[in-house]
Design an enzyme around this catalytic site. Structure first.
Site, mmCIF file in Angstrom:
data_model
loop_
_atom_site.group_PDB
_atom_site.id
_atom_site.type_symbol
_atom_site.label_atom_id
_atom_site.label_comp_id
_atom_site.label_asym_id
_atom_site.label_seq_id
_atom_site.Cartn_x
_atom_site.Cartn_y
_atom_site.Cartn_z
ATOM 1 C CD GLU A 106 -0.504 -6.097 -6.499
ATOM 2 O OE1 GLU A 106 -0.376 -6.788 -7.528
ATOM 3 O OE2 GLU A 106 -1.563 -5.536 -6.173
ATOM 4 C CG HIS B 77 -3.645 -9.141 -5.726
ATOM 5 N ND1 HIS B 77 -4.790 -8.790 -6.397
ATOM 6 C CD2 HIS B 77 -4.031 -9.433 -4.465
ATOM 7 C CE1 HIS B 77 -5.828 -8.866 -5.580
ATOM 8 N NE2 HIS B 77 -5.392 -9.259 -4.394
ATOM 9 C CG HIS C 145 -7.702 -8.859 -9.236
ATOM 10 N ND1 HIS C 145 -6.871 -8.027 -8.531
ATOM 11 C CD2 HIS C 145 -8.969 -8.405 -9.026
ATOM 12 C CE1 HIS C 145 -7.598 -7.102 -7.927
ATOM 13 N NE2 HIS C 145 -8.875 -7.312 -8.207
ATOM 14 C CD GLU D 72 -4.060 -9.638 -10.235
ATOM 15 O OE1 GLU D 72 -3.938 -10.022 -9.053
ATOM 16 O OE2 GLU D 72 -4.491 -8.503 -10.543
HETATM 17 O O1 0X9 Z 1 -6.030 -2.900 -7.172
HETATM 18 C C1 0X9 Z 1 -5.885 -3.952 -6.532
HETATM 19 O O2 0X9 Z 1 -6.818 -4.604 -6.096
HETATM 20 C C2 0X9 Z 1 -4.461 -4.460 -6.282
HETATM 21 N N1 0X9 Z 1 -3.635 -4.316 -7.449
HETATM 22 S S1 0X9 Z 1 -3.913 -5.263 -8.754
HETATM 23 O O3 0X9 Z 1 -3.052 -4.806 -9.833
HETATM 24 N N2 0X9 Z 1 -3.468 -6.747 -8.414
HETATM 25 O O4 0X9 Z 1 -5.301 -5.230 -9.054
HETATM 26 C C3 0X9 Z 1 -3.853 -3.619 -5.191
HETATM 27 C C4 0X9 Z 1 -4.672 -3.507 -3.948
HETATM 28 C C5 0X9 Z 1 -3.958 -2.650 -2.966
HETATM 29 N N3 0X9 Z 1 -4.821 -2.253 -1.877
HETATM 30 C C6 0X9 Z 1 -5.036 -3.085 -0.843
HETATM 31 N N4 0X9 Z 1 -4.415 -4.207 -0.797
HETATM 32 N N5 0X9 Z 1 -5.839 -2.681 0.093
HETATM 33 ZN ZN ZN Z 2 -4.896 -8.186 -8.260
#
Ligand code: 0X9
Ligand code: ZN
Ligand code: CA
Ligand code: CA
Length: 323
Positions: free
Chosen positions: A275, A202, A69, A72
Site C-alpha cells: 500500500e 495498491h 483498484h 489507485e
Molecule cells: O482492501 C483492499 O483490497 C486493500 N486495501 S485498499 O485500500 N487498496 O483497497 C488491502 C488488502 C489487504 N488484504 C490482503 N492483501 N489480503
Molecule cells: Zn487497493
C-alpha cells in the site's frame, strides 16, 4: 481525463503508448503481450523484462501487478517505473543488468483498465474502486475480493452488488481477475510454477502486507510456521528499505478473495501487497496525490523491489534456508 495537477499520470492510452515506446527503445529487453480483455474489451497488457525476452529461459520469474483498484492510479505509475528502471538503466548499472539477465520479470500495469478510465472520464475523480461489470443491483466487482482461495469465506467481502467490496457471483467471475489467474497458471511449466515472487500494488497507507488476509491466524492450511517466518522476515526487510509498516494482511482488516492469498495457496508464490503513499489522509483524498509525488513515491520502492528480485531464486534464503 486526469484533471489539472494530475496530468503527469498516465491514462490507459498513454500507458499503452508508454509500453510500446519502451519496447521500441529496448527490443532486446522487453516483450509486450495482451493476456486478454477486460469486461469492456480493453486489453490487459503484460510486459516481460529479461535478456532474450522472446525465449522462456530457465530463470526465476517475478510478477508485479498494479491497478486492481481503479482509483489507485499511483500504482500504474509504479509498474511503469519498474519497466523503465530495469530497461533504461540496463546499459549503465551493473546491478540492474545482472538482475535483468538472471530473472524474468513480468509487469501488468493495469489489471482494471475499465475502472481506471471510468474514474477519470468526466475530468473529475469519481473515487471508483471496482471494475465496470454490471451485477444484479449495481455496477462493479471488487477484483481484490474475487480470487479463489477461501472466496467469500470469512466476512472479508460483501455479497451486495452495491458494495465497494462486492465479491462477485463466484470466484473469478470478474474477467480481469480470470485473465490474471490464467496468465499465472500459464507460468506452470513442466509442472513447476516459474513465478516465485509477486507484489500487488495498491494505495494507500504505506504498508507491506503478506498472507493470509482471510484469517487472523499466522499459520493456516498451506502456510506453516517456517513459511510464515519467511513472509515476515522478507516483509520486514523490505519495509526497512521503504519506510512502510510491515504486517500480516489481516492485521489491517480481514479480506477474503484477495490476490495474495490465492497466489500463495494455489502456487506458493511469495506474494505481497504494498500500500503506497500517503500514510494517512481524510476521505478519498489519499487516492489522489498530486503528480508531483509520482517520481518520489515510486523511486522510494526501488531498493525494496530490488531486494525481492535478488531473493527471487529462493525467497526462504532470507532466513538462511535453502530451496
Ligand atoms: O482492501 C483492499 O483490497 C486493500 N486495501 S485498499 O485500500 N487498496 O483497497 C488491502 C488488502 C489487504 N488484504 C490482503 N492483501 N489480503
Ligand atoms: Zn487497493
Ligand atoms: Ca532471460
Ligand atoms: Ca522462464
Amino acid at each position: 481525463d486526469f484533471p489539472s495537477g494530475y496530468t503527469g499520470y498516465h491514462n490507459y492510452a498513454e500507458m499503452v503508448s508508454e509500453l510500446n515506446q519502451a519496447v521500441s527503445d529496448h527490443p532486446n529487453l522487453l516483450t509486450l503481450r495482451s493476456i486478454g480483455k477486460s469486461y469492456q474489451g480493453r486489453d490487459i497488457w503484460a510486459v516481460k523484462i529479461s535478456d532474450n525476452p522472446g525465449s522462456d529461459e530457465a530463470e526465476p520469474e517475478a510478477l508485479f501487478t498494479c491497478n486492481q483498484h481503479a482509483r489507485e492510479h499511483l500504482t500504474v505509475e509504479m509498474c511503469l517505473h519498474i519497466v523503465k528502471r530495469y530497461t533504461d538503466n540496463y546499459a549503465s548499472n551493473s546491478t540492474i543488468r545482472n538482475t535483468v539477465d538472471s530473472r524474468e520479470i513480468w509487469v501488468i500495469p493495469s489489471v482494471n483498465p475499465d475502472g481506471a478510465e471510468y474514474d477519470i472520464a468526466t475530468g473529475s475523480f469519481r473515487a471508483w474502486r471496482k471494475n465496470r461489470q454490471p451485477n444484479s443491483t449495481a455496477v462493479g466487482t471488487d477484483p481484490n475480493r474475487n480470487w479463489g482461495h477461501q472466496w467469500g469465506c470469512c466476512g472479508g467481502s460483501s455479497g451486495s452488488g452495491s458494495s465497494d467490496t462486492y465479491r462477485g457471483t463466484a470466484a473469478f467471475s470478474a474477467p480481469e481477475v480470470a485473465r490474471v489467474r490464467d496468465f499465472t497458471n500459464s507460468r506452470v511449466v513442466g509442472g513447476v510454477q516459474q513465478i516465485k515472487s509477486h507484489i500487488d500494488w495498491h494505495t494507500y497507507s504505506e504498508l507491506i502486507l503478506w498472507p493470509y488476509g482471510y484469517t487472523y491466524n499466522d499459520t493456516a492450511p498451506g502456510l506453516d510456521a517456517t513459511q510464515a517466518n519467511v513472509f515476515q522476515t522478507m516483509g520486514r526487510r523490505m519495509a526497512a528499505l521503504n519506510g512502510y509498516t510491515p504486517q500480516q494482511a489481516s492485521d489491517l482488516y480481514v479480506t477474503d478473495g484477495s490476490v495474495d492469498d490465492w497466489m500463495w495457496a494455489a502456487h506458493k508464490i511469495w506474494s505481497y501487497t504494498f500500500e503506497m503513499y500517503p500514510k494517512s489522509a481524510s476521505g478519498t483524498s489519499g487516492f489522489y496525490p498530486r503528480d508531483t509525488q509520482i517520481a518520489t513515491q515510486t523511486a522510494r520502492n526501488d531498493t525494496a523491489v530490488q531486494l525481492l528480485l535478488d531473493y527471487t531464486d529462493c525467497v526462504p534464503r532470507i532466513t538462511g534456508r535453502t530451496c
